[in-house]
Motif scaffolding. Structure first.
Motif, PDB file in Angstrom:
ATOM      1  N   TYR A  10      35.885  47.604  26.233  1.00 41.93           N
ATOM      2  CA  TYR A  10      36.357  46.344  26.792  1.00 41.93           C
ATOM      3  C   TYR A  10      35.329  45.814  27.777  1.00 41.93           C
ATOM      4  O   TYR A  10      34.296  46.445  28.021  1.00 41.93           O
ATOM      5  N   PRO A  19      35.064  44.971  31.599  1.00 44.54           N
ATOM      6  CA  PRO A  19      35.750  45.059  32.891  1.00 44.54           C
ATOM      7  C   PRO A  19      35.714  43.722  33.639  1.00 44.54           C
ATOM      8  O   PRO A  19      34.764  42.954  33.530  1.00 44.54           O
ATOM      9  N   MET A  20      36.766  43.475  34.407  1.00 45.25           N
ATOM     10  CA  MET A  20      36.842  42.308  35.291  1.00 45.25           C
ATOM     11  C   MET A  20      37.036  42.853  36.698  1.00 45.25           C
ATOM     12  O   MET A  20      38.078  43.432  37.004  1.00 45.25           O
ATOM     13  N   GLN A  46      36.329  42.769  41.149  1.00 43.27           N
ATOM     14  CA  GLN A  46      36.087  42.037  42.376  1.00 43.27           C
ATOM     15  C   GLN A  46      34.777  42.520  42.995  1.00 43.27           C
ATOM     16  O   GLN A  46      34.519  43.722  43.049  1.00 43.27           O
ATOM     17  N   ASP A  84      34.414  52.154  39.228  1.00 45.56           N
ATOM     18  CA  ASP A  84      34.346  50.839  38.586  1.00 45.56           C
ATOM     19  C   ASP A  84      32.912  50.518  38.171  1.00 45.56           C
ATOM     20  O   ASP A  84      32.671  49.966  37.091  1.00 45.56           O
ATOM     21  N   ARG A 109      32.680  41.247  33.731  1.00 46.67           N
ATOM     22  CA  ARG A 109      32.851  40.010  34.485  1.00 46.67           C
ATOM     23  C   ARG A 109      33.078  40.352  35.949  1.00 46.67           C
ATOM     24  O   ARG A 109      33.819  41.289  36.263  1.00 46.67           O
ATOM     25  N   ARG A 128      34.190  38.720  39.723  1.00 51.48           N
ATOM     26  CA  ARG A 128      34.692  37.644  40.584  1.00 51.48           C
ATOM     27  C   ARG A 128      34.015  37.847  41.937  1.00 51.48           C
ATOM     28  O   ARG A 128      34.450  38.670  42.751  1.00 51.48           O
ATOM     29  N   VAL A 132      33.044  33.216  39.104  1.00 53.74           N
ATOM     30  CA  VAL A 132      33.167  34.257  38.081  1.00 53.74           C
ATOM     31  C   VAL A 132      31.919  34.215  37.211  1.00 53.74           C
ATOM     32  O   VAL A 132      31.560  33.154  36.674  1.00 53.74           O
ATOM     33  N   TRP A 161      39.133  41.841  27.830  1.00 52.92           N
ATOM     34  CA  TRP A 161      38.618  41.996  29.193  1.00 52.92           C
ATOM     35  C   TRP A 161      39.787  42.158  30.156  1.00 52.92           C
ATOM     36  O   TRP A 161      40.927  41.789  29.871  1.00 52.92           O
ATOM     37  N   GLY A 162      39.470  42.725  31.314  1.00 49.57           N
ATOM     38  CA  GLY A 162      40.469  42.883  32.357  1.00 49.57           C
ATOM     39  C   GLY A 162      41.191  44.214  32.296  1.00 49.57           C
ATOM     40  O   GLY A 162      40.944  45.053  31.421  1.00 49.57           O
ATOM     41  N   PRO A 163      42.115  44.461  33.237  1.00 53.80           N
ATOM     42  CA  PRO A 163      42.739  45.782  33.371  1.00 53.80           C
ATOM     43  C   PRO A 163      43.587  46.210  32.186  1.00 53.80           C
ATOM     44  O   PRO A 163      43.616  47.389  31.841  1.00 53.80           O
ATOM     45  N   GLU A 164      44.325  45.270  31.579  1.00 50.80           N
ATOM     46  CA  GLU A 164      45.166  45.668  30.444  1.00 50.80           C
ATOM     47  C   GLU A 164      44.318  46.074  29.246  1.00 50.80           C
ATOM     48  O   GLU A 164      44.619  47.047  28.553  1.00 50.80           O
TER      49      GLU A 164
END
Length: 406
Positions: free
Chosen positions: A165, A167-168, A170, A225, A236, A238, A248, A383-386
């Protein structure tokens, strides 16, 4: 895109987080507006002894009801490519072929047509026309224009589907507070010093740290991370700028220290530290054993360097560019061993679960150093946590078919 798979142990569907359900629905139902980019060819060695490609039909809109190819014709011969034997089969042998939402896959196919390989390039005009066709027309066209080949390994090998995936995360542009973990652009001497310093040497040797001074792109709070971002090969961010503005961006793969990749999950299993070496299991172990976190990180000497790219609204609807050179589509792009399957090839993927049962049209658009074997694929979850939750736990049996022009 160069990546390594994260899942290292089998897990049951019951062990998956309830947050997965919404991501599964996204993977199964989300459609993305296709683009109409022009085709350009990328040369690939010809396959032997596949039957000659049929000439493309005259450019005309797809008929309202395209007749499928007969199922009782003579099948072509088998083909050997790389570590794989391609065995011709009937369309009726593909599990779930009548149930897949093919229009969702058409977005990934149109992206493949940005850099098609012969003989797939000849199909691209028809692929574009059929992007607004009915499911029945798309299914009939597949049967008429393509021949399915079941992929079999030439030698006994595990059949395996894992996930990856984007990752997204901070991040901040400057270090401060908890944000003390840097992500680097390539050092100036990366091309002349091969291999470059290991992960442990970067953390401990003054000359290695000096080589990366001023190459920091952004700063994260969690070293795991940062490791996940390097394992996946892109992500990605932020980013909070010094003046408080937030933007972003995408970090794309820009090189590595060319040290060997070592799975931290495998290291934990060898240590007898845990049984669940999925990524959620690894993070749980790290929270419980902070005094050993550095030892865990140093067990993988490979470090990946990045370049920052802007992320427009259009770009945000797709993943990073894979090894084929086109953006990845969640749920429809896979990474394969290139010796066994050329980039851009449409494929049928079937996996019974337990985490994510799948029968669907996908495209070979990427590869990774951990993707070794004829019946081996990494499934791009988004992308992202899910997406990360699914990718971190996905490890299940796999069957693959190549769909090759007749």
């Amino acid at each position: 895109m160069v990546h390594h798979t994260m899942a290292t142990s089998n897990t049951s569907a019951a062990s998956a987080s309830s947050r997965m359900s919404s991501m599964v629905r996204i993977l199964m139902t989300a459609g993305i507006v296709g683009t109409l980019a022009a085709c350009t060819s990328v040369p690939l060695p010809p396959l032997r002894p596949l039957p000659p490609t049929a000439p493309a039909p005259a450019p005309a809109p797809a008929a309202p009801s395209t007749p499928a190819a007969p199922e009782d014709g003579v099948l072509p011969g088998a083909v050997v490519r790389g570590k794989a034997r391609w065995v011709p089969v009937r369309w009726s042998e593909l599990p779930g072929f009548d149930q897949d939402a093919l229009h969702e896959a058409w977005n990934a196919w149109i992206r493949s047509c940005e850099r098609p390989a012969p003989p797939h390039a000849a199909l691209c005009p028809e692929v574009r026309r059929l992007s607004i066709g009915s499911a029945e027309d798309q299914r009939a066209w597949l049967q008429q224009r393509l021949q399915p080949y079941r992929i079999e390994p030439l030698q006994a090998a595990e059949t395996l589907l894992t996930g990856y995936y984007e990752p997204m995360l901070q991040a901040t542009r400057l270090p401060g507070g908890a944000q003390q973990v840097p992500l680097y652009a390539p050092p100036p001497d990366l091309a002349t010093r091969r291999p470059w310093y290991t992960r442990q040497e970067i953390d401990t040797l003054p000359q290695a740290r000096a080589g990366l001074r001023g190459r920091e792109i952004a700063w994260l709070a969690d070293p795991l991370d940062a490791l996940a971002l390097q394992i996946q090969g892109s992500g990605r961010l932020r980013i909070t700028e010094p003046d408080g503005r937030v933007s972003v961006v995408r970090l794309a793969y820009a090189g590595s220290n060319e040290q060997p990749y070592r799975s931290v999950g495998a290291w934990l299993l060898q240590q007898g530290a845990l049984r669940d070496a999925s990524w959620p299991g690894i993070k749980a172990w790290a929270r419980a054993n902070p005094q050993r976190l550095q030892e865990l990180l140093w067990s993988n000497p490979r470090v990946v360097f990045f370049r920052e790219e802007p992320l427009s609204d259009f770009d945000a609807a797709f993943g990073p560019r894979g090894a084929q050179g086109v953006p990845l589509t969640p749920g429809r792009s896979i990474a394969v061993e290139r010796d066994s399957v050329p980039y851009g090839t449409p494929m049928w993927l079937s996996s019974p679960g337990p985490l994510l049962p799948l029968n669907r049209l996908v495209f070979a658009q990427d590869t990774g150093s951990a993707i070794v074997g004829a019946v081996r694929a990494d499934y791009f979850t988004g992308w992202g946590p899910e997406a990360g939750e699914i990718a971190g736990r996905l490890k299940q049996p796999l069957a693959l078919w190549v769909l090759w022009p007749r």
